[in-house]
Scaffold this motif. Structure first.
Motif, mmCIF file in Angstrom:
data_model
loop_
_atom_site.group_PDB
_atom_site.id
_atom_site.type_symbol
_atom_site.label_atom_id
_atom_site.label_comp_id
_atom_site.label_asym_id
_atom_site.label_seq_id
_atom_site.Cartn_x
_atom_site.Cartn_y
_atom_site.Cartn_z
ATOM 1 N N GLY A 83 -3.111 11.389 17.615
ATOM 2 C CA GLY A 83 -2.791 10.020 17.241
ATOM 3 C C GLY A 83 -3.996 9.257 16.724
ATOM 4 N N ASP A 84 -5.114 9.348 17.418
ATOM 5 C CA ASP A 84 -6.308 8.617 16.993
ATOM 6 C C ASP A 84 -6.937 9.214 15.741
ATOM 7 N N GLY A 91 -6.254 5.999 7.585
ATOM 8 C CA GLY A 91 -6.903 4.740 7.241
ATOM 9 C C GLY A 91 -7.964 4.909 6.164
ATOM 10 N N ILE A 92 -8.779 5.947 6.283
ATOM 11 C CA ILE A 92 -9.799 6.215 5.252
ATOM 12 C C ILE A 92 -9.128 6.477 3.906
ATOM 13 N N SER A 104 -4.483 -2.130 2.031
ATOM 14 C CA SER A 104 -4.876 -0.844 2.606
ATOM 15 C C SER A 104 -4.590 -0.800 4.095
ATOM 16 N N ALA A 105 -4.896 -1.900 4.800
ATOM 17 C CA ALA A 105 -4.675 -1.956 6.238
ATOM 18 C C ALA A 105 -3.197 -1.849 6.566
ATOM 19 N N GLY A 126 -3.683 4.596 17.937
ATOM 20 C CA GLY A 126 -3.767 5.188 16.602
ATOM 21 C C GLY A 126 -3.573 4.148 15.518
ATOM 22 N N GLY A 127 -2.692 3.181 15.753
ATOM 23 C CA GLY A 127 -2.514 2.111 14.774
ATOM 24 C C GLY A 127 -3.799 1.325 14.576
ATOM 25 N N ALA A 128 -4.524 1.111 15.672
ATOM 26 C CA ALA A 128 -5.807 0.405 15.571
ATOM 27 C C ALA A 128 -6.838 1.244 14.822
ATOM 28 N N CYS A 129 -6.816 2.565 15.032
ATOM 29 C CA CYS A 129 -7.730 3.451 14.301
ATOM 30 C C CYS A 129 -7.464 3.383 12.797
ATOM 31 N N ALA A 130 -6.181 3.400 12.430
ATOM 32 C CA ALA A 130 -5.820 3.326 11.016
ATOM 33 C C ALA A 130 -6.289 2.005 10.415
ATOM 34 N N LEU A 131 -6.049 0.914 11.132
ATOM 35 C CA LEU A 131 -6.452 -0.408 10.653
ATOM 36 C C LEU A 131 -7.968 -0.509 10.517
#
Length: 233
Positions: A83-84, A91-92, A104-105, A126-131
């Motif tokens: 997930g992370d 995200g990248i 992008s976010a 994981g959502g925070a990692c993507a953001l």
């Protein structure tokens, strides 16, 4: 409504410092996990620690799940790792594809949810990692793929500490449901298929494994049977 809430709160009482999932146990595990993740990753990066993130904020949310609710399906090793890390990669990619920070976010978080769901590793941090990674990729530092290396180190160290710490404190991790007791005689029983059918009818995602629900219900059945026979107070 307020009265009912107050009654439930009074009945539950304060969470104990130790025992079961006491707050002290979870707090200490997070201190150890985050400390080692930061120190070891910084040491691995060496001189590059000035240009690459040696500790990412979403790891704090992962630590809450791993050490405070280690039985949650969202807190198991694969959801934490997949997930992370997969979300960070999403995200990248989103940042380099769209270049606009807000766009992008937003796309990164949506795509991360889809990827985690398809890969069976749904993990809220994981959502925070993507953001974070989408904003990093579109920001002044222009994060790129090398950023995924220290993030991977953060995640793997936290998982290793979670495995050791949870096991040593009486909560083996990855979590396994307790042995399902034998159904009580002379009572209408149910099968796992019945439980799954009801969950399907509810059309909701509950943060608990079906095997844990089954074990809980069977144990409640047995206790109710013992109470009726005067074997418990």
């Amino acid at each position: 409504m307020v009265t009912n809430f107050m009654r439930r709160t009074a009945r539950l009482g304060r969470q104990a410092a130790t025992g079961h999932l006491g707050w002290l146990r979870g707090a200490m595990g997070s201190v150890i996990g985050i400390s080692l993740a930061g120190l070891v990753t910084m040491a691995l990066l060496g001189s590059q620690a000035q240009s690459l993130p040696w500790l990412v904020a979403p790891l704090g949310a992962s630590a809450v799940l791993v050490f405070a609710v280690p039985a949650s399906p969202l807190a198991q090793p694969w959801p934490v790792i997949g997930g992370d890390w997969l979300s960070a990669a999403v995200g990248i990619a989103a940042g380099h594809l769209f270049h606009i920070p807000w766009l992008s976010a937003a796309i990164a978080v949506g795509a991360a949810i889809a990827v985690m769901s398809l890969c069976r590793c749904l993990h809220p941090p994981g959502g925070a990692c993507a953001l974070l990674c989408a904003l990093g990729a579109t920001g002044a530092q222009a994060w790129s793929w090398p950023v995924l290396l220290p993030i991977a180190a953060n995640i793997l160290i936290l998982v290793a500490v979670g495995y050791a710490y949870n096991g040593l404190t009486g909560h083996p991790w990855p979590h396994r449901a307790t042995t399902v007791p034998v159904p009580v005689a002379n009572r209408p029983g149910y099968e796992i298929a019945d439980l799954e059918a009801v969950l399907g009818e509810w059309n909701e995602v509950l943060d608990v494994d079906v095997a844990d629900l089954d074990a809980l219900f069977r144990a409640v059945e047995r206790r109710a049977d013992r109470r009726e026979r005067g074997l418990v107070d």
